[in-house]
Write a protein that holds these residues in place. Structure first.
Motif, PDB file in Angstrom:
ATOM      1  N   GLU A 234       0.846  -1.177   0.000  1.00  0.00           N
ATOM      2  CA  GLU A 234       0.000   0.000   0.000  1.00  0.00           C
ATOM      3  C   GLU A 234       0.886   1.234   0.000  1.00  0.00           C
ATOM      4  OE1 GLU A 234      -2.938  -0.195   3.041  1.00  0.00           O
ATOM      5  OE2 GLU A 234      -3.692   1.815   2.667  1.00  0.00           O
ATOM      6  N   LYS A 246      -5.984   0.584   3.461  1.00  0.00           N
ATOM      7  CA  LYS A 246      -6.647  -0.273   2.463  1.00  0.00           C
ATOM      8  C   LYS A 246      -6.342  -1.741   2.675  1.00  0.00           C
ATOM      9  CE  LYS A 246      -7.205   2.836  -1.444  1.00  0.00           C
ATOM     10  NZ  LYS A 246      -6.179   3.845  -1.118  1.00  0.00           N
ATOM     11  N   SER A 247      -5.078  -2.047   3.019  1.00  0.00           N
ATOM     12  CA  SER A 247      -4.742  -3.473   3.081  1.00  0.00           C
ATOM     13  C   SER A 247      -4.885  -4.002   4.504  1.00  0.00           C
ATOM     14  CB  SER A 247      -3.315  -3.702   2.578  1.00  0.00           C
ATOM     15  OG  SER A 247      -2.392  -3.443   3.607  1.00  0.00           O
TER      16      SER A 247
END
Ligand SMILES: Nc1ncnc2c1ncn2[C@@H]1O[C@H](COP(=O)(O)OP(=O)(O)O)[C@@H](O)[C@H]1O
Ligand SMILES: [Mg+2]
Length: 283
Positions: A234, A246-247
């Motif tokens: 990311e 996000k991850s």
């Protein structure tokens, strides 16, 4: 133009059990005056990617990249002697182990003056004057006397200040700090981080801060690259990363921060993160 630009960097080591890919297609950019943090647990290829960019890996490492440039100049393609003029001068690196990175056989004054001689061509008197200035700038008391000390006569925190003084001696445009506070006492860590941030701001340097500590990221970075098992998981500006990771891996790193953890014991990254999305991770 970016100071350092890396596209699809791959580093493979030749080992007894075959080739081992420590960095697997990492891309990033750092601009003048910007602080980029590279974060990820131990073994994720943070140091190796920067050492590859600097050309400092042993011969057992095979380094390839679609692009590896400093100020638009191709680092991989240029002759070794050209590259040596850039490394240590325009790009400087602070290594993880301050005491081990200094040569025990020479005084710290000799070691900083050597850099000033080789890269700046200063004469003896000018070298000494500049060395004293630099020691002052990094907060070493009695700088003139301290120049005569050997590394073992100084504390870890003082050695790290010497390393920082050596790194900034030639006014680098880009400074790479590889876990610069990990080996130090907690009380000294904050002082060293504050010093690095002050020097970065005063000189408008690009700074790459390698760390496994999200707290350090929060305190220093403009932008963050999250790395895991040699891949970039990311990349985001620091506020976005903390507000909206996000991850799953980034979420796991954030959850391991003491503030966010519940209970007495900190969860480990592997407990928090199911390694299911590495293959599909965006590059
Ligand atoms: N000279 C080397 N030969 C073989 N493997 C190496 C060498 N240097 C580093 N590695 C391996 O590359 C991986 C990434 O290492 P490193 O970049 O030091 O991780 P990090 O800095 O993220 O903790 C690790 O698995 C490490 O063991
Ligand atoms: Mg490392």
């Amino acid at each position: 133009m970016a100071l350092l630009e890396i596209e699809n960097l791959v580093v493979e080591f030749e080992t007894a059990s075959g080739p081992f890919r420590a960095v697997n297609g990492v891309s990033m950019k750092v601009h003048e005056g910007e602080v980029l943090a590279i974060v990820g647990e131990s073994g994720s290829g943070k140091s190796v990617s920067m050492l590859a960019a600097m050309g400092l890996l042993p011969w057992t490492a095979k380094v390839t990249a679609d692009k590896l440039t400093f100020n638009g100049r191709d680092l991989l393609g240029m002759p070794a002697n050209e590259r040596r003029k850039i490394i240590g001068k325009d790009i400087a690196m602070i290594f993880q182990e301050p005491v081990a990175s200094l040569n025990p056989c020479f005084t710290v004054g000799f070691q900083i003056e050597e850099v000033l001689r080789v890269h700046m061509g200063l004469d003896k008197a000018a070298r000494r004057k500049r060395a004293i200035e630099l020691f002052q700038a990094v907060g070493i008391p009695d700088p003139a006397e301290r120049l005569n000390s050997y590394p073992h006569q100084m504390s870890g925190g003082q050695c790290q200040r010497v390393m920082i003084a050596i790194a900034i001696a030639c006014n680098p445009k880009l400074l790479i700090a590889d876990e610069p506070t990990t080996a130090l006492d907690v009380t000294i860590q904050k002082q060293i981080l504050d010093l690095l941030m002050k020097l970065q701001a005063d000189h408008g340097m690009g700074l790459i801060m390698i760390t496994h500590n999200m707290g350090v990221v929060a305190e220093t970075a403009d932008r963050v690259v999250v790395q895991y098992k040699g891949r970039k998981m990311e990349e985001a500006d620091v506020l976005t990363l903390f507000a909206n990771p996000k991850s799953n891996y980034t979420r796991a790193l954030l959850a391991a921060l003491p503030d966010n953890a519940t209970g007495d014991r900190l969860p480990t990254i592997s407990e928090l993160f199911v390694d299911d999305q590495v293959e599909g991770a965006a590059r």
